[in-house]
Design an enzyme around this catalytic site. Structure first.
Site, PDB file in Angstrom:
ATOM      1  N   ASN A  76      56.071  52.663  12.908  1.00 56.78           N
ATOM      2  CA  ASN A  76      55.876  51.245  13.156  1.00 56.78           C
ATOM      3  C   ASN A  76      55.728  50.510  11.822  1.00 56.78           C
ATOM      4  O   ASN A  76      55.511  51.132  10.773  1.00 56.78           O
ATOM      5  CB  ASN A  76      54.631  51.026  14.009  1.00 56.78           C
ATOM      6  CG  ASN A  76      54.880  51.283  15.480  1.00 56.78           C
ATOM      7  OD1 ASN A  76      55.998  51.108  15.967  1.00 56.78           O
ATOM      8  ND2 ASN A  76      53.852  51.703  16.197  1.00 56.78           N
ATOM      9  N   CYS A  85      60.747  56.549  20.926  1.00 61.67           N
ATOM     10  CA  CYS A  85      61.360  55.215  20.940  1.00 61.67           C
ATOM     11  C   CYS A  85      62.727  55.373  21.583  1.00 61.67           C
ATOM     12  O   CYS A  85      63.624  55.980  21.002  1.00 61.67           O
ATOM     13  CB  CYS A  85      61.477  54.647  19.531  1.00 61.67           C
ATOM     14  SG  CYS A  85      62.289  53.019  19.505  1.00 61.67           S
ATOM     15  N   GLY A  86      62.877  54.852  22.784  1.00 68.81           N
ATOM     16  CA  GLY A  86      64.111  55.051  23.531  1.00 68.81           C
ATOM     17  C   GLY A  86      65.330  54.427  22.892  1.00 68.81           C
ATOM     18  O   GLY A  86      66.402  55.054  22.802  1.00 68.81           O
ATOM     19  N   ASN A 171      54.761  57.905  24.531  1.00 69.32           N
ATOM     20  CA  ASN A 171      53.762  56.974  24.034  1.00 69.32           C
ATOM     21  C   ASN A 171      53.144  56.266  25.240  1.00 69.32           C
ATOM     22  O   ASN A 171      53.732  56.232  26.317  1.00 69.32           O
ATOM     23  CB  ASN A 171      54.364  55.980  23.015  1.00 69.32           C
ATOM     24  CG  ASN A 171      55.679  55.399  23.486  1.00 69.32           C
ATOM     25  OD1 ASN A 171      55.976  55.375  24.680  1.00 69.32           O
ATOM     26  ND2 ASN A 171      56.483  54.921  22.557  1.00 69.32           N
ATOM     27  N   CYS A 231      62.632  47.520  24.666  1.00 70.77           N
ATOM     28  CA  CYS A 231      61.878  48.750  24.394  1.00 70.77           C
ATOM     29  C   CYS A 231      62.317  49.777  25.421  1.00 70.77           C
ATOM     30  O   CYS A 231      62.091  49.595  26.628  1.00 70.77           O
ATOM     31  CB  CYS A 231      60.374  48.493  24.477  1.00 70.77           C
ATOM     32  SG  CYS A 231      59.380  50.004  24.272  1.00 70.77           S
ATOM     33  N   GLY A 232      62.950  50.849  24.954  1.00 69.37           N
ATOM     34  CA  GLY A 232      63.501  51.845  25.862  1.00 69.37           C
ATOM     35  C   GLY A 232      62.436  52.611  26.622  1.00 69.37           C
ATOM     36  O   GLY A 232      62.563  52.829  27.832  1.00 69.37           O
TER      37      GLY A 232
END
Length: 298
Positions: A76, A85-86, A171, A231-232
């Site tokens: 991040n 993170c998709g 996450n 956001c995946g």
């Protein structure tokens, strides 16, 4: 008399990068498979800064892997490393598949091995099975029902419901189902919800509202990154939460994000499949001066 100091410190080896995005969720991708990269929080934050650096929602490092085509590390803007993170996974899958000249890729992440396939301009990633246990999210205290977790959010915004659905997709995610997700001031309520005492590791916060029998409109506040166009893992979490609550049919769900649409479906053994496009914005080389932080140059 004070001697003049060269404003540009000793040269540092230039580092190539690629700027990519999935539905506007953007990344600086650095290939560190052939050399080590000094992934200090200060340096990562400098590169991610949209005024001082290249600018991105997350910085992605590619490293060697003996279990997959490559290892993907996700940071991040505050320098903190996260597990999944998709949208970045789709971007990296596209890079690795193109590099190998095939339509598949396997990526090692902190959340496990992720398998991806390319077809007709989109990438599908098997994001694995969601974790739904109280301690797996994780949530503070003790509890059992993560499909409907009680929360007193009236002080944050009285229009928020008194419950949310919790899902971990590598996450932690908190999904609030509301009548109109566009009616909320996400920049104001996002930070308060992200850091709520219920979330010992903070949380990604999604506001979701119906957009059709098999579609949900979603806005996302990502922990440490803020509001993003897509956001995946949040799209996966929203679909999982909606399936659990019976809000949508068991088939594929279209998640309508500010940056575009992701399709979420069920895979084998309880896994979640995410399908969407990827794009390269530009490529470049990090200026050596950028890699030397002000305190190091003083």
């Amino acid at each position: 008399m004070i001697a003049a100091r060269d404003p540009f410190p000793a040269p540092v080896t230039p580092i190539p990068f690629r700027k990519m995005h999935g539905l506007g969720n953007d990344f600086v991708v650095i290939d560190a498979r052939g050399h080590a990269f000094p992934a200090s929080p200060a340096l990562l934050g400098r590169i991610a800064d949209r005024r001082l650096g290249v600018g991105c929602d997350q910085l992605i490092l590619l490293e060697p892997s003996d279990r997959a085509d490559a290892r993907m590390r996700i940071f991040n803007p505050d320098g903190g490393e996260v597990g999944a993170c998709g949208n970045a996974t789709r971007c990296i899958a596209w890079l690795l598949a193109a590099e190998a000249g095939r339509a598949q890729a396997i990526i090692e992440t902190r959340a496990g091995l992720l398998r991806a396939t390319l077809a007709e301009g989109v990438v599908t990633v098997d994001m694995g099975a969601p974790r739904l246990g109280w301690g797996e999210i994780p949530l503070a205290g003790a509890g059992a029902d993560t499909a409907r977790v009680a929360i007193d959010a009236a002080g944050i915004d009285p229009a928020l419901p008194g419950w949310f659905s919790a899902v971990n997709m590598g996450n932690p995610h908190a999904v609030f189902f509301v009548e109109d997700c566009d009616a909320f001031e996400l920049a104001r309520i996002g930070p308060a919800l992200e850091t709520h005492p219920l979330f010992p590791e903070k949380a990604n916060v999604s506001l979701a509202s119906r957009a059709g029998p098999d579609a949900l409109r979603v806005r996302v506040w990502e922990r440490a990154a803020g509001a993003t166009l897509a956001c995946g893992t949040a799209a996966c979490a929203v679909a999982v939460a909606a399936w659990r609550l019976g809000l949508v049919p068991e088939g594929p769900v279209r998640i309508l994000l500010p940056g575009g649409v992701l399709t979420i479906a069920r895979g084998g053994a309880g896994s979640v499949l995410m399908t969407g496009p990827v794009a390269t914005s530009f490529t470049g080389t990090l200026d050596p001066a950028l890699l030397i932080l002000p305190e190091a140059a003083a």
